[in-house]
Design a protein around this motif. Structure first.
Motif, PDB file in Angstrom:
ATOM      1  N   GLN A   9      -4.639   5.658   5.521  1.00 32.51           N
ATOM      2  CA  GLN A   9      -4.377   4.419   6.259  1.00 32.51           C
ATOM      3  C   GLN A   9      -5.127   4.324   7.572  1.00 32.51           C
ATOM      4  N   THR A  25      -4.345   5.557  10.309  1.00 38.28           N
ATOM      5  CA  THR A  25      -3.247   5.191  11.195  1.00 38.28           C
ATOM      6  C   THR A  25      -3.636   5.351  12.656  1.00 38.28           C
ATOM      7  N   GLU A  36       6.916   5.360  10.387  1.00 38.87           N
ATOM      8  CA  GLU A  36       6.070   5.223   9.203  1.00 38.87           C
ATOM      9  C   GLU A  36       6.415   6.290   8.166  1.00 38.87           C
ATOM     10  N   THR A  37       6.700   7.491   8.618  1.00 39.00           N
ATOM     11  CA  THR A  37       7.100   8.565   7.701  1.00 39.00           C
ATOM     12  C   THR A  37       8.413   8.223   7.018  1.00 39.00           C
ATOM     13  N   GLU A  47       0.831  -1.206   0.000  1.00 38.35           N
ATOM     14  CA  GLU A  47       0.000   0.000   0.000  1.00 38.35           C
ATOM     15  C   GLU A  47       0.870   1.261   0.000  1.00 38.35           C
ATOM     16  N   ARG A  48       1.938   1.236   0.777  1.00 42.53           N
ATOM     17  CA  ARG A  48       2.868   2.363   0.853  1.00 42.53           C
ATOM     18  C   ARG A  48       3.526   2.585  -0.507  1.00 42.53           C
ATOM     19  N   TRP A  80      -1.169  10.230   3.465  1.00 38.31           N
ATOM     20  CA  TRP A  80      -0.901   8.813   3.738  1.00 38.31           C
ATOM     21  C   TRP A  80      -1.526   8.394   5.064  1.00 38.31           C
ATOM     22  N   TRP A  86      10.132   5.019  -0.056  1.00 33.08           N
ATOM     23  CA  TRP A  86       9.433   4.700  -1.304  1.00 33.08           C
ATOM     24  C   TRP A  86       9.342   5.922  -2.214  1.00 33.08           C
ATOM     25  N   LEU A  99       7.728   5.645   4.346  1.00 32.44           N
ATOM     26  CA  LEU A  99       7.078   6.255   3.186  1.00 32.44           C
ATOM     27  C   LEU A  99       8.072   7.069   2.369  1.00 32.44           C
TER      28      LEU A  99
END
Length: 117
Positions: A71, A73, A99-100, A8-9, A67, A106, A103
């Motif tokens: 999600q 989150t 998580e940042t 997903e990311r 994001w 990617w 991301l």
């Protein structure tokens, strides 16, 4: 079938970077390379405040915020990211930071490969 957050990311990052072209992509690529180091050296909150305040970096703030909203989150109730950072417990803060960084990795990879398409 359960969702894989890594996939997903990657999908999210690919969609965001695919919309950039020319000078915008060049600028994005240049800035995204420095963001992980900025977070690790200055701290997550200060780095997010920096990208929030600088127009050249604001797109990253927007992408990170989107994001977390998409999600759903934990610890992120859909409000603006800076408010969440300022009010979060340390566990949530560390989760958002990790998580940042994931991301951004990617986003960086897709930005670096965008010219080779």
């Amino acid at each position: 079938m359960t969702k894989n957050v890594v996939n997903e990311r990657a999908k999210f990052a690919f969609e965001k970077v695919s919309k950039l072209h020319g000078e915008a992509l060049q600028k994005y690529r240049s800035h995204v390379r420095s963001l992980p180091a900025m977070i690790l050296s200055n701290g997550f909150g200060l780095a997010m405040a920096f990208i929030y305040s600088k127009s050249d970096y604001r797109i990253f703030y927007k992408h990170i915020n989107e994001w977390f909203k998409e999600q759903k989150t934990p610890g992120f109730d859909g409000n603006d990211l800076m408010g969440i950072i300022a009010e979060s417990e340390i566990d949530t803060y560390r989760f958002l930071e990790a998580e940042t960084l994931a991301l951004l990795e990617w986003l960086k990879r897709f930005a670096e490969g965008a010219d080779s398409q």
